[in-house]
Design an enzyme around this catalytic site. Structure first.
Site, PDB file in Angstrom:
ATOM      1  N   ASN A  39       0.871  -1.166   0.000  1.00  0.00           N
ATOM      2  CA  ASN A  39       0.000   0.000   0.000  1.00  0.00           C
ATOM      3  C   ASN A  39       0.916   1.226   0.000  1.00  0.00           C
ATOM      4  OD1 ASN A  39      -1.806   2.032   0.494  1.00  0.00           O
ATOM      5  ND2 ASN A  39      -2.756   1.065   2.295  1.00  0.00           N
ATOM      6  N   ARG A  62      -2.555  -2.104  -3.510  1.00  0.00           N
ATOM      7  CA  ARG A  62      -3.761  -1.285  -3.345  1.00  0.00           C
ATOM      8  C   ARG A  62      -3.655  -0.107  -4.319  1.00  0.00           C
ATOM      9  NH1 ARG A  62      -5.136   3.196   1.048  1.00  0.00           N
ATOM     10  NH2 ARG A  62      -7.334   3.419   0.568  1.00  0.00           N
ATOM     11  N   HIS A 102     -12.650   2.975  -0.246  1.00  0.00           N
ATOM     12  CA  HIS A 102     -12.660   1.953   0.819  1.00  0.00           C
ATOM     13  C   HIS A 102     -13.337   0.665   0.340  1.00  0.00           C
ATOM     14  CE1 HIS A 102     -12.700   5.348   4.102  1.00  0.00           C
ATOM     15  NE2 HIS A 102     -11.455   4.951   3.864  1.00  0.00           N
ATOM     16  N   GLU A 104      -8.245  -5.011   5.187  1.00  0.00           N
ATOM     17  CA  GLU A 104      -8.074  -4.694   3.774  1.00  0.00           C
ATOM     18  C   GLU A 104      -6.909  -5.458   3.166  1.00  0.00           C
ATOM     19  OE1 GLU A 104      -8.682  -0.536   5.185  1.00  0.00           O
ATOM     20  OE2 GLU A 104      -9.205  -0.180   3.102  1.00  0.00           O
ATOM     21  N   ARG A 108     -11.572  15.606   7.158  1.00  0.00           N
ATOM     22  CA  ARG A 108     -12.366  16.026   5.989  1.00  0.00           C
ATOM     23  C   ARG A 108     -13.782  16.397   6.403  1.00  0.00           C
ATOM     24  NH1 ARG A 108     -10.886  10.742   3.297  1.00  0.00           N
ATOM     25  NH2 ARG A 108      -8.698  11.009   2.754  1.00  0.00           N
TER      26      ARG A 108
END
Ligand code: AMP
Length: 429
Positions: free
Chosen positions: A12, A116, A205, A409, A266
């Site tokens: 990743n 990823r 996601h 993940e 965010r």
């Protein structure tokens, strides 16, 4: 003796970081995990953990090594600091650490490297073996993922250089959401403009939403095709999805990860006119507005902290700003639970995952409080239990299950990668 190549390295790559895990797909065991951060700086740092799930490290730190952090907590963790110039050096350093455990990148037992990739647009609906055309398409998507896709590309190219013979597989954050119907994916803006600039809702996601929704079906003892689930992935980034019979039908992030829930830094949903106002009236540049909404908003903008542990501590101490931040966070979550209940029609489970979702019982309690008419409730005792296992936290007789399912993940990326490349290849052991 012959054996199959059964290991997958998951990478990743961020702009200045590289996270990795090495898994054995025979039993999904994690053989190693780690992180290189501050790549390109003088103070780069590599933290490597053999056997992060516990168990005996095979190989071990046989050479004694010169790791300048060492195994302080008895976990076998090794740390080194010092300049790491770029992703190539970072992956070489990772390879050297893996080699010390007898798990180097040159091992014939490595079946593939799974990457990823944040943005796959509409083209990539499934994991894909990387070739030149795939690289070009990921590159073409840079304008819609300017922070992430370049870093992901660097990771892939670096891995290709180190193991050109090995399949490199791209697993896209957006892929799970490509099943969204047009009426959920399109913004109500001029179609020609939207199409010319590929403006639509992609969602992110995706590997987490895929993994968690499937695991939730398993927890309920049913097939994914038979259950409707609302997944609330609440980490530093946060997104909700409505999953009907294993397929995503709506999700809260959009063209970029900015839309939707209140996140660590965010804003999530906001009237787009706020941006015009900030430019025209406050005199901010587009880059400043981007920074404000992505980095200085959400929980951190509201109360100065983005860690839910700290926010809860402050709430418990009577801090009003932290209380308001918490309430705004939870209010937005409730709106999405209500909206996705309407989208799905029938909901079998609402499931919490990621750092906040898995750990913050007060968030789970507050998010479903008052939603009894939707069949939602949590059992205070079950909600308070701390565990890393999937579990139901709603009362026994609840119409809709409320669950906590830890996301993974890396495992999802490894499984998708392995499913694509494993053709029963054999290696000499
Ligand atoms: P993630 O992005 O999934 O790694 O989630 C990171 C976030 O999880 C942190 O910023 C915290 O807000 C939150 N978090 C982690 N552990 C806890 C905890 N024990 N209680 C509340 N929040 C937590």
């Amino acid at each position: 003796m012959t054996s199959r190549a059964t290991r997958v390295l998951v990478l990743n790559s961020g702009s200045s970081s590289l996270k990795y895990q090495l898994l054995d797909m025979r039993d999904n065991a994690r053989l190693a995990a780690g992180l290189v951060e501050r790549i390109g700086e003088e103070t780069s740092r590599l933290v490597h953990t053999p056997r992060p799930d516990g168990g005996d490290a095979d190989g071990g730190d046989a050479d004694g090594g010169d790791a300048d952090g060492g195994d302080a907590d008895g976990s076998g963790k090794r740390e080194r600091t010092g300049p790491i110039a770029d992703h190539t050096e970072a992956l070489e350093a990772v390879s050297a650490e893996l080699a010390r455990d007898g798990l180097g990148l040159d091992s014939p037992e490595l079946a593939a490297i799974g990457h990823r990739v944040v943005h796959g647009g509409l083209k990539f609906t499934a994991p894909t073996v990387v070739d030149d055309a795939v690289l070009a398409e990921i590159e073409r998507l840079v304008p819609v993922a300017p922070l992430h896709n370049p870093a992901n590309l660097t990771g892939i190219r670096t891995a290709q250089r180190l193991r050109p013979d090995l399949p490199q597989v791209a697993v896209f954050d957006t892929a799970f959401h490509t099943t969204m119907p047009e009426h959920a994916a399109r913004y109500a803006i001029d179609v020609a403009t939207a199409d010319a600039h590929r403006i639509r809702r992609y969602g992110f996601h995706g590997t987490s939403h895929a993994y968690v929704s499937r695991k939730t079906a398993e927890l309920l003892g049913r097939e994914p095709a038979d259950v409707n689930v609302i997944v609330l992935h609440l980490g530093n980034g946060a997104s909700a999805s409505a999953v009907a019979g294993g397929r995503c039908v709506d999700t809260s992030m959009g063209l970029t990860p900015l839309e939707g829930l209140v996140m660590g830094t965010r804003s999530g949903d906001i009237d787009p006119a706020v941006t015009f106002h900030l430019k025209r009236v406050a005199g901010m540049s587009v880059d400043e507005i981007d920074e404000l909404l992505n980095k200085k908003s959400g929980l951190v903008g509201l109360c100065g902290d983005n860690d839910m542990r700290e926010i809860r501590r402050r709430v418990d101490a009577g801090d009003e700003r932290a209380r308001l931040a918490f309430d705004i966070y939870v209010h937005r979550l409730k709106k999405y639970i209500g909206a996705y209940t309407a989208v799905l029609g029938r909901v079998d489970a609402v499931v919490f995952t990621a750092g906040v979702g898995e750990n913050a019982a007060p968030v789970r309690e507050a998010a479903v409080a008052g939603l009894e008419t939707l069949g939602l409730a949590v059992d205070a005792g079950l909600n308070a239990v701390r565990s890393d296992k999937p579990r139901i936290i709603s009362p026994r007789d609840a119409r809709v299950a409320v669950a906590v399912v830890p996301t993974d993940e890396e495992l999802e990326i490894a499984q998708q990668t392995f499913a694509l490349v494993d053709e029963g290849r054999t290696v000499i052991a």
